[in-house]
Every structure is written in C-alpha cells, then in structure tokens.
Scaffold this motif. Structure first.
Motif, PDB file in Angstrom:
ATOM      1  N   LEU A   1       0.813  -1.206   0.000  1.00 47.91           N
ATOM      2  CA  LEU A   1       0.000   0.000   0.000  1.00 47.91           C
ATOM      3  C   LEU A   1       0.845   1.252   0.000  1.00 47.91           C
TER       4      LEU A   1
ATOM      5  N   SER B   1      -4.882  -0.397   5.068  1.00 51.46           N
ATOM      6  CA  SER B   1      -6.077  -1.230   5.215  1.00 51.46           C
ATOM      7  C   SER B   1      -6.142  -1.874   6.589  1.00 51.46           C
TER       8      SER B   1
ATOM      9  N   ALA C   1      -1.090   5.566  -0.058  1.00 51.02           N
ATOM     10  CA  ALA C   1      -1.965   4.390  -0.064  1.00 51.02           C
ATOM     11  C   ALA C   1      -2.712   4.370  -1.382  1.00 51.02           C
ATOM     12  N   ASN C   2      -2.988   3.178  -1.866  1.00 52.13           N
ATOM     13  CA  ASN C   2      -3.733   3.027  -3.105  1.00 52.13           C
ATOM     14  C   ASN C   2      -4.536   1.744  -3.018  1.00 52.13           C
ATOM     15  N   THR C   3      -5.780   1.791  -3.416  1.00 48.63           N
ATOM     16  CA  THR C   3      -6.614   0.592  -3.376  1.00 48.63           C
ATOM     17  C   THR C   3      -6.262  -0.377  -4.503  1.00 48.63           C
ATOM     18  N   ASP C   4      -5.522   0.080  -5.490  1.00 50.10           N
ATOM     19  CA  ASP C   4      -5.081  -0.763  -6.602  1.00 50.10           C
ATOM     20  C   ASP C   4      -3.784  -1.457  -6.200  1.00 50.10           C
TER      21      ASP C   4
END
Length: 163
Positions: free
Chosen positions: A14, A63, A130-133
């Motif tokens: 992340l 997360s 942070a990145n959700t991908d």
C-alpha cells in the motif's frame, strides 16, 4: 508509534515511499523545534530528515489501520540511525507523534522555516502513499526541479530502492 504495523502496510504494497531530496534549496524545508534550535554544526554533510504528517494529520491510512505519520516517523528514525552510524550530522523536523502546529498551513510553514534555518546540505522528506489498486506499489523519489545535484541523488536513490 504503531511499529508492529509497519510490515503489514508494506507487505500489502500500500505504500509508496516519497522522498523529496533538496540540496541547498533555501525555499524548501529545513529545521525543527525538535532539534531544539540546532542547526548545522560541523564541516561535513548535514542531512535534515522530515517525517511527514503527524499529530492531527495522520496522512494515508493502511487497510490494517496503520497511520502514515507513525510509519514515516519510524522510517525516519531508522534512516537517522544509519546516517549517523556513517558519520553524517542529522537534524529532524519532528521526533515524536506531534504535528509542528495545530493547522496544516501552520505545520507546513514551520517545516519551511525549519528547513530554511537549519543550514542542512540535504533535505529528505519521508512519506507513504496508499492506493486501493494492489498493482500500484514501489518507491518514488522526487527532487526540487532546479537542483541538478538533487536530480542526480534522486536517480541514484530511485535505482537503489528499485533493486
């Protein structure tokens, strides 16, 4: 600090380390209340480390609930120890979980003042994104666009971090 959460955030890919390298740039960050008025004291290279965010501004959230500001500070303290072991003088913008002011604008103003007054030869600001991908991961190194030496160092650091 939530040091036990550092591996979780990094393991989940992340984080992207954002390191801004500035060399003798009187306009970008330099100095801190946590150096208790300290400025560059020796003839050798002095590096100012800026642990991004802090206090009211936790930065990105992992997360698992890890806060970027805690991780930034942990990384900063590890880098500080390594640089000092190699003989560098190291100054910090912060040594604890607190922000430098009670507003974002005030915090950034104080960071700029700290940097401008420190006399540091190099400034490194440590951040995580942070990145959700999950396909987005890895380090990124930024430098002041007018600093040729900063560009050289940034490219070398980026290459090293990618290896």
């Amino acid at each position: 600090m939530k040091t036990k959460k550092i591996p979780a955030l990094l393991a989940l890919s992340l984080g992207v380390v954002l390191i801004g390298v500035g060399i003798g740039m009187g306009v970008w960050m330099r100095r801190t209340r946590y150096t208790q008025g300290r400025v560059k004291t020796g003839a050798g290279p002095c590096i100012l480390l800026d642990a991004g965010h802090g206090g009211f501004d936790p930065g990105a959230l992992g997360s698992d609930g890890a806060h970027e500001d805690d991780i930034n500070l942990s990384i900063t303290m590890m880098v500080k120890a390594e640089l000092e072991a190699r003989g560098y003088e190291v100054l910090l913008t912060r040594e604890d979980a607190q922000a430098l002011d009670h507003t974002k604008q005030g915090d950034m103003r104080k960071r700029r003042e700290i940097i401008a007054n420190s006399g540091a030869d190099y400034v490194i600001s440590i951040h995580l994104n942070a990145n959700t991908d999950a396909s987005c991961s890895g380090p990124i190194v930024l430098h002041h666009p007018t600093s040729e030496r900063g560009g050289e160092i940034a490219r070398t650091l980026q290459k090293t971090l990618n290896e």
